[in-house]
Motif scaffolding. Structure first.
Motif, short mmCIF file in Angstrom:
data_model
loop_
_atom_site.label_atom_id
_atom_site.label_comp_id
_atom_site.label_asym_id
_atom_site.label_seq_id
_atom_site.Cartn_x
_atom_site.Cartn_y
_atom_site.Cartn_z
N GLY A 36 0.81 -1.22 0.00
CA GLY A 36 0.00 0.00 0.00
C GLY A 36 0.84 1.26 0.00
N LEU A 37 1.89 1.27 0.78
CA LEU A 37 2.76 2.44 0.86
C LEU A 37 3.49 2.68 -0.45
N LYS A 38 3.92 1.61 -1.09
CA LYS A 38 4.62 1.75 -2.37
C LYS A 38 3.71 2.31 -3.45
N ILE A 39 2.45 1.95 -3.43
CA ILE A 39 1.53 2.42 -4.47
C ILE A 39 0.93 3.78 -4.13
N LEU A 40 0.47 3.93 -2.90
CA LEU A 40 -0.25 5.15 -2.53
C LEU A 40 0.68 6.28 -2.07
N ARG A 41 1.87 5.92 -1.61
CA ARG A 41 2.88 6.91 -1.21
C ARG A 41 2.43 7.79 -0.06
N ASP A 42 1.59 7.25 0.82
CA ASP A 42 1.11 8.00 1.97
C ASP A 42 0.87 7.00 3.09
N ALA A 43 1.49 7.23 4.24
CA ALA A 43 1.42 6.28 5.34
C ALA A 43 -0.01 6.07 5.84
N ASP A 44 -0.77 7.16 5.98
CA ASP A 44 -2.14 7.03 6.47
C ASP A 44 -3.01 6.27 5.47
N GLU A 45 -2.85 6.60 4.19
CA GLU A 45 -3.60 5.90 3.14
C GLU A 45 -3.23 4.42 3.13
N ALA A 46 -1.93 4.13 3.30
CA ALA A 46 -1.47 2.74 3.29
C ALA A 46 -2.05 1.97 4.48
N GLN A 47 -2.14 2.63 5.62
CA GLN A 47 -2.73 2.00 6.80
C GLN A 47 -4.21 1.69 6.56
N ASP A 48 -4.92 2.66 5.99
CA ASP A 48 -6.33 2.44 5.67
C ASP A 48 -6.48 1.31 4.66
N LEU A 49 -5.61 1.30 3.67
CA LEU A 49 -5.65 0.26 2.65
C LEU A 49 -5.41 -1.11 3.26
N ALA A 50 -4.45 -1.20 4.17
CA ALA A 50 -4.16 -2.48 4.81
C ALA A 50 -5.40 -3.00 5.54
N GLN A 51 -6.05 -2.12 6.27
CA GLN A 51 -7.27 -2.52 6.98
C GLN A 51 -8.35 -2.97 6.01
N GLU A 52 -8.53 -2.19 4.94
CA GLU A 52 -9.53 -2.53 3.94
C GLU A 52 -9.22 -3.87 3.28
N SER A 53 -7.94 -4.11 3.00
CA SER A 53 -7.54 -5.36 2.36
C SER A 53 -7.82 -6.56 3.26
N PHE A 54 -7.49 -6.42 4.54
CA PHE A 54 -7.74 -7.53 5.46
C PHE A 54 -9.24 -7.76 5.66
N ILE A 55 -10.01 -6.71 5.65
CA ILE A 55 -11.47 -6.86 5.76
C ILE A 55 -12.01 -7.58 4.53
N LYS A 56 -11.57 -7.14 3.34
CA LYS A 56 -12.03 -7.80 2.11
C LYS A 56 -11.64 -9.27 2.11
N ALA A 57 -10.40 -9.55 2.50
CA ALA A 57 -9.93 -10.94 2.52
C ALA A 57 -10.75 -11.77 3.51
N TYR A 58 -11.03 -11.20 4.67
CA TYR A 58 -11.84 -11.91 5.66
C TYR A 58 -13.24 -12.20 5.12
N GLN A 59 -13.82 -11.19 4.49
CA GLN A 59 -15.18 -11.36 3.96
C GLN A 59 -15.23 -12.37 2.81
N GLN A 60 -14.13 -12.52 2.11
CA GLN A 60 -14.09 -13.42 0.95
C GLN A 60 -13.31 -14.70 1.20
N ILE A 61 -12.90 -14.94 2.44
CA ILE A 61 -12.03 -16.09 2.72
C ILE A 61 -12.70 -17.41 2.32
N HIS A 62 -14.01 -17.45 2.33
CA HIS A 62 -14.72 -18.67 1.91
C HIS A 62 -14.47 -18.98 0.44
N THR A 63 -14.05 -17.97 -0.34
CA THR A 63 -13.78 -18.20 -1.77
C THR A 63 -12.34 -18.67 -2.01
N PHE A 64 -11.50 -18.59 -0.99
CA PHE A 64 -10.10 -19.01 -1.15
C PHE A 64 -10.04 -20.53 -1.29
#
Length: 188
Positions: A36-64
């Motif tokens: 997230g930090l490499k793409i967004l270049r902002d620590a706060d945005e990267a932190q938000d992205l990390a949380q969003e990514s883990f939430i998405k993964a959790y919500q879709q883990i049944h598809t893994f």
């Protein structure tokens, strides 16, 4: 074994034991944040992205299905979410947090450690100057030692495109960091 641990916790989460997801979050949080930090270049945005990514993964883990490693699946979610967010926000600025430090009297060996840290910071700063996708590719390939095939899966780029982008990124880094090589050969 890494994958066995992942599979164990994934199955526990799929069976309703949501607390087991913490193992996966703790294991992969640094790399997810880094992407997230490499793409967004902002620590706060990267932190938000990390949380969003883990939430998405959790919500879709049944598809893994386990056809790839969990890390590949998760990094793909992170990468695609970051690219989408980048396009939406049109984030084009780099945020650098610079701190000033006084240089204390050095003990033997501390100078070498300080010099190594400075070189690491200079390399990281040079990677941050790269285009977002190139910075992610360099990080995945050289820092996380992921194979080209896995990087293809994460980014959706072809093998040839990954190799070309890595080559170009290496050339840019070589040009940007050439002074470090000069220092080395001058006997510093």
């Amino acid at each position: 074994m890494e994958s066995a641990d992942d599979r164990y916790y994934i199955e526990k989460v799929k069976n309703g034991e949501s607390a087991s997801y913490a193992f996966l979050v703790n294991k992969y949080k640094d790399m997810v944040y880094s992407i997230g930090l490499k793409i967004l270049r902002d620590a706060d945005e990267a932190q938000d992205l990390a949380q969003e990514s883990f939430i998405k993964a959790y919500q879709q883990i049944h598809t893994f299905q386990g056809n790839s490693k969990f890390s590949t699946w998760l990094y793909t979610i992170t990468y695609r979410t970051a690219v989408t967010r980048l396009k939406e926000n049109k984030v084009n600025t780099i945020t650098l947090n610079e701190e000033t430090h006084e240089v204390p009297d050095m003990l033997p060996g501390q100078f070498e450690q300080l010099h190594a840290r400075q070189i690491k910071q200079q390399v990281q700063a040079a990677i941050q100057k790269l285009p977002e996708v190139d910075a992610v590719l360099i990080t995945l390939y050289y820092i996380n030692d992921l194979p080209i095939k896995e990087i293809e899966e994460i980014t959706g780029l072809s093998k040839a495109n990954v190799k070309i982008k890595l080559h170009r990124a290496r050339k840019l880094l070589e040009k940007d960091l050439s002074y470090l090589l000069e220092e080395k050969y001058e006997g510093r």
